[in-house]
Design a protein around this motif. Structure first.
Motif, PDB file in Angstrom:
ATOM      1  N   ARG A 191       0.886  -1.174   0.000  1.00  0.00           N
ATOM      2  CA  ARG A 191       0.000   0.000   0.000  1.00  0.00           C
ATOM      3  C   ARG A 191       0.916   1.214   0.000  1.00  0.00           C
ATOM      4  NH1 ARG A 191      -3.777   3.015  -0.468  1.00  0.00           N
ATOM      5  NH2 ARG A 191      -5.031   4.076   1.095  1.00  0.00           N
ATOM      6  N   LEU A 192       0.573   2.277  -0.724  1.00  0.00           N
ATOM      7  CA  LEU A 192       1.396   3.493  -0.729  1.00  0.00           C
ATOM      8  C   LEU A 192       1.535   4.012   0.697  1.00  0.00           C
ATOM      9  CD1 LEU A 192       0.363   5.732  -3.757  1.00  0.00           C
ATOM     10  CD2 LEU A 192       2.093   3.959  -3.623  1.00  0.00           C
ATOM     11  N   ALA A 193       2.720   4.558   1.028  1.00  0.00           N
ATOM     12  CA  ALA A 193       2.976   5.069   2.368  1.00  0.00           C
ATOM     13  C   ALA A 193       2.126   6.293   2.672  1.00  0.00           C
ATOM     14  CB  ALA A 193       4.454   5.430   2.497  1.00  0.00           C
ATOM     15  N   SER A 194       1.627   6.354   3.926  1.00  0.00           N
ATOM     16  CA  SER A 194       1.011   7.588   4.420  1.00  0.00           C
ATOM     17  C   SER A 194       2.039   8.279   5.288  1.00  0.00           C
ATOM     18  CB  SER A 194      -0.216   7.267   5.277  1.00  0.00           C
ATOM     19  OG  SER A 194      -1.348   7.124   4.483  1.00  0.00           O
ATOM     20  N   GLY A 195       2.033   9.583   5.314  1.00  0.00           N
ATOM     21  CA  GLY A 195       2.988  10.314   6.152  1.00  0.00           C
ATOM     22  C   GLY A 195       2.939  11.784   5.856  1.00  0.00           C
ATOM     23  N   LEU A 196       3.982  12.497   6.275  1.00  0.00           N
ATOM     24  CA  LEU A 196       4.008  13.945   6.093  1.00  0.00           C
ATOM     25  C   LEU A 196       4.221  14.286   4.624  1.00  0.00           C
ATOM     26  CD1 LEU A 196       6.327  14.791   9.090  1.00  0.00           C
ATOM     27  CD2 LEU A 196       3.845  15.030   8.988  1.00  0.00           C
ATOM     28  N   PRO A 197       3.429  15.185   4.086  1.00  0.00           N
ATOM     29  CA  PRO A 197       3.662  15.594   2.701  1.00  0.00           C
ATOM     30  C   PRO A 197       4.994  16.342   2.576  1.00  0.00           C
ATOM     31  CG  PRO A 197       1.885  16.894   3.681  1.00  0.00           C
ATOM     32  CD  PRO A 197       2.292  15.879   4.695  1.00  0.00           C
ATOM     33  N   VAL A 198       5.736  16.058   1.504  1.00  0.00           N
ATOM     34  CA  VAL A 198       7.036  16.697   1.298  1.00  0.00           C
ATOM     35  C   VAL A 198       6.832  18.189   1.048  1.00  0.00           C
ATOM     36  CG1 VAL A 198       9.094  16.749  -0.168  1.00  0.00           C
ATOM     37  CG2 VAL A 198       7.971  14.581   0.335  1.00  0.00           C
ATOM     38  N   GLY A 199       7.658  19.011   1.713  1.00  0.00           N
ATOM     39  CA  GLY A 199       7.524  20.454   1.546  1.00  0.00           C
ATOM     40  C   GLY A 199       6.528  21.036   2.539  1.00  0.00           C
ATOM     41  N   GLY A 200       5.878  20.180   3.320  1.00  0.00           N
ATOM     42  CA  GLY A 200       4.898  20.643   4.291  1.00  0.00           C
ATOM     43  C   GLY A 200       5.567  21.052   5.601  1.00  0.00           C
ATOM     44  N   LEU A 229       5.579  20.456   9.724  1.00  0.00           N
ATOM     45  CA  LEU A 229       5.135  19.459  10.688  1.00  0.00           C
ATOM     46  C   LEU A 229       4.002  19.964  11.561  1.00  0.00           C
ATOM     47  CD1 LEU A 229       7.295  16.856  12.304  1.00  0.00           C
ATOM     48  CD2 LEU A 229       5.727  18.090  13.804  1.00  0.00           C
ATOM     49  N   GLU A 230       4.091  21.240  11.992  1.00  0.00           N
ATOM     50  CA  GLU A 230       3.082  21.751  12.925  1.00  0.00           C
ATOM     51  C   GLU A 230       1.685  21.836  12.311  1.00  0.00           C
ATOM     52  OE1 GLU A 230       3.239  25.868  14.045  1.00  0.00           O
ATOM     53  OE2 GLU A 230       4.664  26.341  12.463  1.00  0.00           O
ATOM     54  N   PHE A 231       1.605  21.869  10.966  1.00  0.00           N
ATOM     55  CA  PHE A 231       0.291  21.971  10.322  1.00  0.00           C
ATOM     56  C   PHE A 231      -0.297  20.615   9.929  1.00  0.00           C
ATOM     57  CE2 PHE A 231       2.173  26.204   9.060  1.00  0.00           C
ATOM     58  CZ  PHE A 231       1.492  26.894  10.045  1.00  0.00           C
ATOM     59  N   ALA A 232       0.468  19.539  10.157  1.00  0.00           N
ATOM     60  CA  ALA A 232      -0.046  18.212   9.810  1.00  0.00           C
ATOM     61  C   ALA A 232      -1.162  17.832  10.789  1.00  0.00           C
ATOM     62  CB  ALA A 232       1.081  17.193   9.867  1.00  0.00           C
ATOM     63  N   ASP A 233      -2.223  17.218  10.289  1.00  0.00           N
ATOM     64  CA  ASP A 233      -3.281  16.771  11.198  1.00  0.00           C
ATOM     65  C   ASP A 233      -2.793  15.563  11.987  1.00  0.00           C
ATOM     66  OD1 ASP A 233      -4.784  14.156   9.772  1.00  0.00           O
ATOM     67  OD2 ASP A 233      -3.657  15.474   8.439  1.00  0.00           O
ATOM     68  N   GLU A 234      -3.487  15.247  13.083  1.00  0.00           N
ATOM     69  CA  GLU A 234      -2.972  14.217  13.992  1.00  0.00           C
ATOM     70  C   GLU A 234      -2.962  12.824  13.366  1.00  0.00           C
ATOM     71  OE1 GLU A 234      -5.689  16.227  15.009  1.00  0.00           O
ATOM     72  OE2 GLU A 234      -7.145  14.970  16.083  1.00  0.00           O
ATOM     73  N   VAL A 235      -3.896  12.558  12.481  1.00  0.00           N
ATOM     74  CA  VAL A 235      -3.932  11.227  11.861  1.00  0.00           C
ATOM     75  C   VAL A 235      -2.701  11.042  10.966  1.00  0.00           C
ATOM     76  CG1 VAL A 235      -5.258   9.625  10.445  1.00  0.00           C
ATOM     77  CG2 VAL A 235      -6.456  11.227  11.938  1.00  0.00           C
ATOM     78  N   THR A 236      -2.425  12.078  10.150  1.00  0.00           N
ATOM     79  CA  THR A 236      -1.264  12.013   9.266  1.00  0.00           C
ATOM     80  C   THR A 236       0.023  11.884  10.080  1.00  0.00           C
ATOM     81  OG1 THR A 236      -2.407  13.362   7.633  1.00  0.00           O
ATOM     82  CG2 THR A 236      -0.025  13.249   7.443  1.00  0.00           C
ATOM     83  N   LEU A 237       0.123  12.681  11.149  1.00  0.00           N
ATOM     84  CA  LEU A 237       1.321  12.654  11.983  1.00  0.00           C
ATOM     85  C   LEU A 237       1.459  11.288  12.661  1.00  0.00           C
ATOM     86  CD1 LEU A 237       3.589  14.584  12.634  1.00  0.00           C
ATOM     87  CD2 LEU A 237       2.249  15.515  14.521  1.00  0.00           C
ATOM     88  N   GLY A 238       0.328  10.731  13.113  1.00  0.00           N
ATOM     89  CA  GLY A 238       0.329   9.390  13.708  1.00  0.00           C
ATOM     90  C   GLY A 238       0.834   8.355  12.715  1.00  0.00           C
ATOM     91  N   ARG A 239       0.356   8.457  11.466  1.00  0.00           N
ATOM     92  CA  ARG A 239       0.799   7.543  10.417  1.00  0.00           C
ATOM     93  C   ARG A 239       2.291   7.691  10.133  1.00  0.00           C
ATOM     94  NH1 ARG A 239      -3.028   5.681   6.788  1.00  0.00           N
ATOM     95  NH2 ARG A 239      -4.886   5.208   8.005  1.00  0.00           N
ATOM     96  N   ALA A 240       2.764   8.937  10.194  1.00  0.00           N
ATOM     97  CA  ALA A 240       4.185   9.186   9.933  1.00  0.00           C
ATOM     98  C   ALA A 240       5.040   8.507  10.995  1.00  0.00           C
ATOM     99  CB  ALA A 240       4.456  10.685   9.891  1.00  0.00           C
ATOM    100  N   PHE A 241       4.510   8.475  12.253  1.00  0.00           N
ATOM    101  CA  PHE A 241       5.232   7.773  13.322  1.00  0.00           C
ATOM    102  C   PHE A 241       5.252   6.275  13.071  1.00  0.00           C
ATOM    103  CE2 PHE A 241       5.382  11.570  15.877  1.00  0.00           C
ATOM    104  CZ  PHE A 241       6.537  11.377  16.623  1.00  0.00           C
ATOM    105  N   GLU A 242       4.045   5.740  12.801  1.00  0.00           N
ATOM    106  CA  GLU A 242       3.921   4.304  12.540  1.00  0.00           C
ATOM    107  C   GLU A 242       4.843   3.848  11.412  1.00  0.00           C
ATOM    108  OE1 GLU A 242      -0.059   2.986  11.601  1.00  0.00           O
ATOM    109  OE2 GLU A 242      -0.861   4.158  13.276  1.00  0.00           O
ATOM    110  N   GLY A 243       4.919   4.671  10.373  1.00  0.00           N
ATOM    111  CA  GLY A 243       5.661   4.260   9.180  1.00  0.00           C
ATOM    112  C   GLY A 243       7.091   4.767   9.162  1.00  0.00           C
ATOM    113  N   ARG A 244       7.609   5.183  10.331  1.00  0.00           N
ATOM    114  CA  ARG A 244       8.951   5.774  10.381  1.00  0.00           C
ATOM    115  C   ARG A 244       9.994   4.804   9.843  1.00  0.00           C
ATOM    116  NH1 ARG A 244       7.434   4.196  15.345  1.00  0.00           N
ATOM    117  NH2 ARG A 244       8.895   3.039  16.671  1.00  0.00           N
TER     118      ARG A 244
END
Lengths: 198, 198
Positions: free
Chosen positions: A168-177, A179-194
Motif C-alpha cells: 500500500r502506498l505510504a502515508s505520512g508527512l507531505p514533502v515540503g509541508g 510538521l506543525e500543520f499536519a493533522d494528527e492522523v497524518t502525523l500518527g501515520r508518519a510515526f507508525e511508518g517511520r
C-alpha cells in the motif's frame, strides 16, 4: 433572469461540478464577448467525447482505442500492477515517473453510504487479471481517505489467496509541508511508518 | 497527459475564466462519466449562442431580438435611464425590483491601463439618446471601483451640458455587514454620505 438562450447556457454550465451560478454567468459572458474563444471547437469536442472515449478493456483507464496507451506500451512491466480508484489517479502517478508497471482502475472506492460495494467496482476483473499468473506484485494506491482505506483493506484481505506481494502506498508527512500543520492522523501515520536511518 | 480528445476537452475548459487545470479535469470527467448530463444540449447551445445573441439596438443589453425585453416593455418609464457597465449589472439591478426605468449598457468602464477610453464604450450613443429630450433623469450605476469611479466622473462632467438631474448610486456600508470589517475607504464614504435622521 436573461433572455432565452443565454440563461439556458448559464443553467447548463451551472450543472457542471464546481461551477456556481456566478461562475456560470461569467463563463457565458466570456463566450459571448470573447471573439477569439473557439466556441465551435468546444461544441464539437463535447459532441464527440462521449461517443469516442471508452474504457481500456485491460485496465479500465480511459482511451479512444480498445486498450489505453499504457497497456499498449511494450516497455511497461506487465508483472507489476498498481490499483487506483480513477483514471485521474493514473495521470497523477504517471507524473512521478517512478512507476513503470501497468494499472488497474477500479472505477471508484467502496462506500456503503453512497451504495458502492465491491461488486460495483472492477474488482472481479482485477482477480481475473491476477489469476493469469503473470503478475508478481500488486501496489494498492487508493486514496488515503475513509473509502480508499476501506477499499485497500478489502483488497488486501481478498488478495491473501494469491501468492504475490501486496503493498500500500505510504502515508505520512507531505514533502515540503510543515510538521506543525499536519493533522494528527497524518502525523500518527508518519510515526507508525517511520523508517530506520541507521 | 490524457489520450487525445479528453486532453483537448480539458484544455478547452481550462481556457474559460475561473477554471484552472484541476477544475477542467474534474468537469471533463464529470461529462464522461455522468450519463444524465445532457452533453449534446450544451454543445447545441454553444453553437447557437454566438449567432443568435446580439446587443439591443437601444440600450446595449443582450437579447435575441432587435430590442431587449426591458426596452420592449411598455410599462417601463422611458424618462429614466440607469447607466451600467455590463449586461450582468442590469440583471443585478432588476433583482432589486426598485428601478422601473430603462438602462444604458456602456460595454465596460474607462481604464487607461487596459487601453479602454470613452470612445470604446457606448458613450456617444448615450449622448444621442439623451439628446432626444425625452429623458428626465440619469442614474450612474458603474462599479464602485477605480474604473467605475473614473467612468462616473467622466460622465458627470460630460452630462453638465444636458439639463437633467444626474445621480450616482450611494457608496457605504453593505447591509448585513459588520462595521469593524468594512475597509477604510468604504467607511469613509459611509461618513461622507451619512443621512440626517432628525
Amino acid at each position: 433572469m436573461y433572455d432565452g438562450i443565454v440563461q439556458e447556457l448559464i443553467d447548463e454550465f451551472g450543472r457542471l461540478p464546481g461551477i456556481g451560478p456566478k461562475s456560470a454567468q461569467r463563463i457565458a459572458f466570456h463566450i459571448l464577448q470573447t471573439q477569439n474563444f473557439d466556441v465551435s471547437r468546444l461544441a464539437e469536442l463535447l459532441a464527440e467525447v462521449r461517443e469516442k472515449v471508452r474504457f481500456c478493456e485491460v485496465c479500465g483507464n480511459i482511451t479512444e482505442e480498445q486498450r489505453c496507451s499504457i497497456c499498449r506500451d511494450p516497455r511497461r512491466d506487465a508483472t507489476l500492477i498498481c490499483v487506483v480508484e480513477e483514471p485521474k489517479d493514473v495521470v497523477a502517478i504517471e507524473r512521478t515517473r517512478q512507476f513503470r508497471g501497468l494499472y488497474h482502475v477500479l472505477g471508484g472506492a467502496i462506500s456503503p453510504i453512497d451504495g458502492v460495494g465491491p461488486d460495483d467496482l472492477s474488482i472481479p476483473h482485477l482477480m481475473q487479471r491476477l489469476g493469469s499468473g503473470e503478475v508478481r506484485e500488486v501496489i494498492i494506491a487508493t486514496d488515503p481517505n475513509l473509502e480508499g482505506e476501506a477499499t485497500a483493506a478489502y483488497l488486501s484481505r481478498l488478495l491473501t489467496s494469491i501468492e504475490v506481494p501486496v503493498s500500500r502506498l505510504a502515508s505520512g508527512l507531505p514533502v515540503g509541508g510543515d510538521l506543525e500543520f499536519a493533522d494528527e492522523v497524518t502525523l500518527g501515520r508518519a510515526f507508525e511508518g517511520r523508517q530506520q536511518l541507521r
